[in-house]
Motif scaffolding. Structure first.
Motif, PDB file in Angstrom:
ATOM      1  N   HIS A  82       0.843  -1.190   0.000  1.00 47.52           N
ATOM      2  CA  HIS A  82       0.000   0.000   0.000  1.00 47.52           C
ATOM      3  C   HIS A  82       0.880   1.242   0.000  1.00 47.52           C
ATOM      4  O   HIS A  82       1.968   1.251   0.576  1.00 47.52           O
ATOM      5  N   LEU A  84       0.462   5.833  -0.202  1.00 45.98           N
ATOM      6  CA  LEU A  84      -0.358   7.027  -0.306  1.00 45.98           C
ATOM      7  C   LEU A  84       0.248   7.964  -1.344  1.00 45.98           C
ATOM      8  O   LEU A  84       1.362   8.466  -1.164  1.00 45.98           O
ATOM      9  N   ASP A  85      -0.469   8.169  -2.432  1.00 44.19           N
ATOM     10  CA  ASP A  85      -0.043   9.127  -3.444  1.00 44.19           C
ATOM     11  C   ASP A  85      -0.249  10.525  -2.871  1.00 44.19           C
ATOM     12  O   ASP A  85      -1.380  10.924  -2.587  1.00 44.19           O
ATOM     13  N   LEU A  88      -3.079  13.080  -4.078  1.00 44.26           N
ATOM     14  CA  LEU A  88      -4.508  12.775  -4.051  1.00 44.26           C
ATOM     15  C   LEU A  88      -5.238  13.491  -2.919  1.00 44.26           C
ATOM     16  O   LEU A  88      -4.738  13.578  -1.799  1.00 44.26           O
ATOM     17  N   VAL A  91      -8.109   9.353  -1.344  1.00 39.19           N
ATOM     18  CA  VAL A  91      -7.161   8.256  -1.491  1.00 39.19           C
ATOM     19  C   VAL A  91      -7.828   6.934  -1.843  1.00 39.19           C
ATOM     20  O   VAL A  91      -7.144   5.935  -2.073  1.00 39.19           O
ATOM     21  N   GLY A 256      -6.775   6.517  -5.790  1.00 41.53           N
ATOM     22  CA  GLY A 256      -5.798   5.671  -5.123  1.00 41.53           C
ATOM     23  C   GLY A 256      -5.930   4.212  -5.504  1.00 41.53           C
ATOM     24  O   GLY A 256      -6.491   3.857  -6.543  1.00 41.53           O
ATOM     25  N   ASN A 257      -5.399   3.347  -4.644  1.00 44.31           N
ATOM     26  CA  ASN A 257      -5.429   1.914  -4.927  1.00 44.31           C
ATOM     27  C   ASN A 257      -5.854   1.139  -3.690  1.00 44.31           C
ATOM     28  O   ASN A 257      -5.797   1.641  -2.569  1.00 44.31           O
TER      29      ASN A 257
END
Length: 291
Positions: A82, A84-85, A88, A91, A256-257
């Motif tokens: 995981h 965190l961009d 964004l 997220v 996000g992902n």
């Protein structure tokens, strides 16, 4: 931590040197086109995608560089990766932020059948045009994990329903990696007509490494029971340093992902091999595979 990103295997995330700029953060989906004899093109494409990240570190210490392949080899565990961009404001992955995508070709976020699609009420927040109606039934309820760095807080807002009162069908729970800790919190509705964007905050405390959210119609948590059915237009989660509040006025789609894997080890290129100056160039591809 402006020059670092929060990244790692679930529950073992850490601040790590930010990858090089201009890296491709690419949403990837299915598509097929047919070229007609009249010169026109027809085709179809999935609206829902997964994220693929081409990350690179042109110069990094050898000890730090090898941590990237530690994610591949599962040194800190076999969980998803995981991160965190930092660009964004929401997220969440796109399909979690817009549950209406599950009415067509997106992942089903609760149960065994697709939710019912309804038009979102007219609003000034730019909410998705299609909302999803999830109703109590048998089946699975996938969870979306959101990592939270130390001294950071997650801000959450669930938009839907027709009033600003009452409990939604979305719950959040603190996590320590894969393990749930503490109690689940039933999140309140934010009316589509309200200008409110966030209602609930979750600061990182104790053994908490992140937060999971899931859809849970008709379930009881302590003395609180969620409705048997609920209409969700959009969900927002923003992770900010403690004391900082979200800015803006409208809904922002998630980018996000839900957790990634490396299907190939990172490429390591030695740059300096002199003792005390060991440097390398590292490149890795992360592909979103989470729910």
């Amino acid at each position: 931590m402006a020059k670092n990103v929060w990244i790692g295997v679930r529950g073992a995330e850490q601040w790590f040197k930010a990858p090089a700029p201009r890296a491709a953060f690419q949403p990837v989906g299915w598509s097929a086109t047919t070229q007609g004899r009249n010169g026109r093109v027809t085709g179809r494409a999935s609206r829902v995608t997964h994220m693929e990240y081409d990350l690179s570190w042109p110069t990094i210490s050898a000890s730090e560089g090898r941590k990237v392949n530690d994610w591949f080899y599962g040194v800190a565990g076999s969980g998803l990766i995981h991160w965190l961009d930092p660009m964004l404001e929401n997220v969440l992955p796109a399909h979690w932020s817009m549950p209406g995508l599950g009415c067509t070709d997106g992942p089903v976020l609760y149960g065994l059948t697709r939710p019912t699609a309804v038009s979102t009420a007219t609003n000034t927040k730019n909410l998705p045009a299609t909302s999803a109606v999830y109703t109590l039934g048998a089946g699975v309820a996938p969870q979306c994990y959101i990592p939270i760095p130390p001294d950071y807080t997650a801000h959450i807002g669930v938009h839907g329903g027709t009033t600003s009162t009452g409990n939604s069908i979305v719950v959040a729970r603190p996590m320590n990696g894969e393990t749930a800790i503490g109690s689940s919190t039933v999140l309140p509705w934010i009316s589509t007509s309200s200008t409110t964007r966030f209602t609930t905050t979750f600061p990182r405390t104790g053994a908490m490494t992140g937060l999971s959210i899931r859809i849970a119609p008709g379930e009881t948590f302590g003395t609180v029971t969620t409705p048997n059915s609920g209409t969700i237009a959009g969900i927002m989660v923003e992770v900010l340093p403690d004391g900082q509040s979200p800015s803006g006025t409208g809904f922002i789609r998630g980018g996000g992902n839900s957790g990634c894997r490396m299907f190939e080890p990172a490429t390591e290129v030695a740059l300096h091999a002199v003792e005390g100056r060991e440097r390398m160039s590292v490149a890795a591809k992360l592909i979103e595979v989470g729910p």
